[in-house]
Enzyme design. Structure first.
Site, PDB file in Angstrom:
ATOM      1  N   ASP A  18       0.833  -1.213   0.000  1.00  0.00           N
ATOM      2  CA  ASP A  18       0.000   0.000   0.000  1.00  0.00           C
ATOM      3  C   ASP A  18       0.869   1.266   0.000  1.00  0.00           C
ATOM      4  O   ASP A  18       2.099   1.198   0.047  1.00  0.00           O
ATOM      5  CB  ASP A  18      -0.924  -0.069   1.228  1.00  0.00           C
ATOM      6  CG  ASP A  18      -2.300   0.519   0.956  1.00  0.00           C
ATOM      7  OD1 ASP A  18      -2.432   1.329   0.024  1.00  0.00           O
ATOM      8  OD2 ASP A  18      -3.241   0.173   1.698  1.00  0.00           O
ATOM      9  N   GLU A  66      -1.126   1.821  -5.120  1.00  0.00           N
ATOM     10  CA  GLU A  66      -0.931   3.262  -4.843  1.00  0.00           C
ATOM     11  C   GLU A  66      -2.038   4.078  -5.495  1.00  0.00           C
ATOM     12  O   GLU A  66      -1.892   5.276  -5.700  1.00  0.00           O
ATOM     13  CB  GLU A  66       0.501   3.738  -5.121  1.00  0.00           C
ATOM     14  CG  GLU A  66       1.014   3.601  -6.523  1.00  0.00           C
ATOM     15  CD  GLU A  66       0.366   4.561  -7.498  1.00  0.00           C
ATOM     16  OE1 GLU A  66      -0.637   4.141  -8.124  1.00  0.00           O
ATOM     17  OE2 GLU A  66       0.861   5.684  -7.667  1.00  0.00           O
ATOM     18  N   TRP A  67      -3.148   3.393  -5.788  1.00  0.00           N
ATOM     19  CA  TRP A  67      -4.426   4.029  -6.168  1.00  0.00           C
ATOM     20  C   TRP A  67      -4.356   4.823  -7.477  1.00  0.00           C
ATOM     21  O   TRP A  67      -5.185   5.694  -7.728  1.00  0.00           O
ATOM     22  CB  TRP A  67      -4.916   4.951  -5.030  1.00  0.00           C
ATOM     23  CG  TRP A  67      -4.678   4.390  -3.677  1.00  0.00           C
ATOM     24  CD1 TRP A  67      -5.078   3.158  -3.233  1.00  0.00           C
ATOM     25  CD2 TRP A  67      -3.958   4.991  -2.582  1.00  0.00           C
ATOM     26  NE1 TRP A  67      -4.663   2.968  -1.939  1.00  0.00           N
ATOM     27  CE2 TRP A  67      -3.985   4.073  -1.520  1.00  0.00           C
ATOM     28  CE3 TRP A  67      -3.315   6.218  -2.415  1.00  0.00           C
ATOM     29  CZ2 TRP A  67      -3.374   4.339  -0.284  1.00  0.00           C
ATOM     30  CZ3 TRP A  67      -2.709   6.495  -1.193  1.00  0.00           C
ATOM     31  CH2 TRP A  67      -2.736   5.564  -0.153  1.00  0.00           C
ATOM     32  N   GLY A  68      -3.329   4.565  -8.289  1.00  0.00           N
ATOM     33  CA  GLY A  68      -3.215   5.287  -9.552  1.00  0.00           C
ATOM     34  C   GLY A  68      -2.639   6.684  -9.391  1.00  0.00           C
ATOM     35  O   GLY A  68      -2.539   7.436 -10.369  1.00  0.00           O
ATOM     36  N   ASP A  69      -2.219   7.037  -8.180  1.00  0.00           N
ATOM     37  CA  ASP A  69      -1.783   8.418  -7.915  1.00  0.00           C
ATOM     38  C   ASP A  69      -0.616   8.867  -8.787  1.00  0.00           C
ATOM     39  O   ASP A  69      -0.561  10.016  -9.216  1.00  0.00           O
ATOM     40  CB  ASP A  69      -1.371   8.581  -6.442  1.00  0.00           C
ATOM     41  CG  ASP A  69      -2.576   8.731  -5.539  1.00  0.00           C
ATOM     42  OD1 ASP A  69      -3.713   8.559  -6.025  1.00  0.00           O
ATOM     43  OD2 ASP A  69      -2.383   9.024  -4.337  1.00  0.00           O
ATOM     44  N   ASP A 116     -10.269   3.486  -3.307  1.00  0.00           N
ATOM     45  CA  ASP A 116     -10.990   2.290  -2.857  1.00  0.00           C
ATOM     46  C   ASP A 116     -12.407   2.197  -3.424  1.00  0.00           C
ATOM     47  O   ASP A 116     -13.066   3.201  -3.664  1.00  0.00           O
ATOM     48  CB  ASP A 116     -11.071   2.274  -1.328  1.00  0.00           C
ATOM     49  CG  ASP A 116      -9.715   2.007  -0.698  1.00  0.00           C
ATOM     50  OD1 ASP A 116      -8.733   1.838  -1.445  1.00  0.00           O
ATOM     51  OD2 ASP A 116      -9.648   1.968   0.536  1.00  0.00           O
TER      52      ASP A 116
HETATM   53  C1  GLA Z   1      -6.034   1.323   1.561  1.00  0.00           C
HETATM   54  C2  GLA Z   1      -6.223   0.305   0.437  1.00  0.00           C
HETATM   55  C3  GLA Z   1      -7.344  -0.629   0.805  1.00  0.00           C
HETATM   56  C4  GLA Z   1      -7.017  -1.345   2.116  1.00  0.00           C
HETATM   57  C5  GLA Z   1      -6.757  -0.321   3.202  1.00  0.00           C
HETATM   58  C6  GLA Z   1      -6.214  -0.963   4.476  1.00  0.00           C
HETATM   59  O1  GLA Z   1      -7.136   2.152   1.670  1.00  0.00           O
HETATM   60  O2  GLA Z   1      -6.481   0.954  -0.773  1.00  0.00           O
HETATM   61  O3  GLA Z   1      -7.569  -1.582  -0.223  1.00  0.00           O
HETATM   62  O4  GLA Z   1      -5.893  -2.158   1.925  1.00  0.00           O
HETATM   63  O5  GLA Z   1      -5.804   0.654   2.799  1.00  0.00           O
HETATM   64  O6  GLA Z   1      -5.957  -0.041   5.485  1.00  0.00           O
END
Ligand code: GLA
Length: 422
Positions: A167, A200-203, A222
């Site tokens: 993450d 890393e959410w595409g950041d 998420d």
């Molecule tokens: C981030 C991730 C989620 C999950 C949480 C856990 O938000 O994107 O998928 O793993 O952390 O804290």
């Protein structure tokens, strides 16, 4: 701090110099030591990974009993046989680091330890995944891997871990490519093949730099179990199915065997309607997203189980060519996606974004499909194909227009096979 870092540094040096490198790295090393560049484990995730993850349902309320029961449920539900092999523990399994900096599981929640849990999971033909973070703390405030990457990778290898979700919380000032590459190299040095799932959410546009680093990368923040909404969490938002789909625009060319756009763990069985769940599952399959269930699989309904184990839909996701679908038409409410498959086959998905059911007549003569990225093309009006609708089992062929009824927030998904040449 120094005390904790020292063993980590020594380990790094040891790995760089000696034995746990893969045989091919040794071969290179004997010619030119400096060129023995570590790499990701290229034999993994040839098709998108499938499994289950704790986070969407349980967040931090996890323990070894839940993991064992969920592993058992993967087997008894038929999910393992359908391809779901990874049992992934997300955030909050952590205890403290010991005096040498080695991470321990939470002794209350995981009293038997991770090695015993991995043995349990492996004995059932499954694989065990774990979670960490590139920063000093995970998103839930547990110890992250920053400064402990080689130690953590070695610990995971000793435990028998097969998958690492990594993450991006608490990483201010860190370079993403550098941070993820460090963990990739640490995993490689530890020697046990571990699927490396970048989160890393595409950041920082991981699709631009992560193909040689990890096996998949999250493309968005998420997920949230809703159709077309976002859920405001103050400094960030979680996204429903359609917003996540729409954020994939332009990314298909980065997807392929061993490098997948990850649309996040699924919310099937978490409160959306059955049609929405079918659409959600079909979209993830068509887009080559990893298929990681996020519901409580110990208690799911028969309807949810049926959706998650629809092998015909799973087969689209697991197609060996690994070509992500593209949207070839939309009229604002009805989206149409096409996915070229192995053996000249195709999948088409008709997605009704609207709140009302939609009747639609698809005239095969009017649609010549051309994939500008892979150069696959087909004219169903000229080359006759047979098809199966993957949720109802209906069959037909492209000799006459297809009249369909697409449910509100639902899909019709066709798998087309060329008939023998006439
Ligand atoms: C981030 C991730 C989620 C999950 C949480 C856990 O938000 O994107 O998928 O793993 O952390 O804290």
């Amino acid at each position: 701090m120094m005390k904790a870092l020292l063993p980590q540094l020594m380990l790094g040096a040891l790995f760089a110099a000696t034995s746990s490198l893969a045989p091919e790295a040794h071969a290179q090393a004997s010619v030119k030591p400096a060129a023995a560049a570590p790499a990701k484990f290229t034999e993994l995730a040839k098709t998108p990974q499938m499994g289950w993850n704790t986070w969407n349902t349980f967040a931090c309320d996890i323990d070894e009993q839940l993991i064992r029961e969920s592993a058992d449920a993967l087997v008894s539900s038929g999910m393992r046989e359908a391809g779901y092999v990874y049992v992934n523990i997300d955030d909050c399994w952590h205890g403290k680091r010991d005096e040498n900096g080695f991470i321990q599981p939470d002794p209350q929640r995981f009293p038997s330890g991770m090695k015993a849990l991995a043995d349990y999971v492996h004995a059932r033909g499954l694989k065990l995944g774990i979670y960490s973070d590139a920063g000093a703390h995970t998103c839930a405030g547990k110890p992250g891997s920053r400064g402990h990457e080689y130690q953590d990778a070695l610990t995971y290898a000793r435990w028998g871990i097969d998958y690492l979700k990594y993450d991006w919380c608490d990483t201010e000032g860190l370079n993403s490519k550098g941070a993820y590459t460090t963990m990739r190299d640490a995993l490689r040095a530890a020697g046990r093949p571990v699927l490396f799932a970048i989160c890393e959410w595409g950041d920082t546009k991981p699709w631009d730099w992560a193909a040689d680093v990890g096996h998949s990368w999250r493309t968005t923040g998420d997920i949230y179990p809703c159709w077309d909404c976002d859920f405001n969490r103050g400094t960030w938002s979680s996204w429903g199915v359609l917003p996540i789909l729409d954020k994939q625009a332009g990314l298909r060319k980065f997807s392929g065997p061993g490098r997948w756009n990850d649309m996040d763990m699924m919310e099937v069985g978490k409160g959306m309607t059955e049609d929405e769940d079918k659409a959600h599952f079909s979209i993830w399959a068509m887009m080559n997203s990893p298929l990681i269930a996020g519901n409580d699989i110990r208690k799911m309904s028969a309807a949810t189980r049926k959706i998650l184990t629809n092998r015909r839909v799973i087969a689209l996701n697991q197609d060996e060519r690994g070509i992500q679908a593209w949207r070839f038409m939309n009229d604002g409410q009805l989206d149409m996606y096409a996915k070229p498959l192995a053996n000249g086959e195709w999948a088409l998905m008709f997605l009704n974004r609207a709140d009302k059911a939609r009747s639609y007549r698809f005239d095969w003569n009017e649609h010549e499909l051309k994939d500008e990225f892979t150069h696959n093309q087909v004219h169903f009006g000229k080359v006759r194909h047979s098809f199966t609708e993957l949720w109802s089992g209906d069959t037909g062929d492209t000799g006459k227009p297809y009249a369909m009824n697409v449910p509100a927030h639902g899909v019709v998904v066709l798998h087309l096979r060329p008939q023998s040449p006439r």
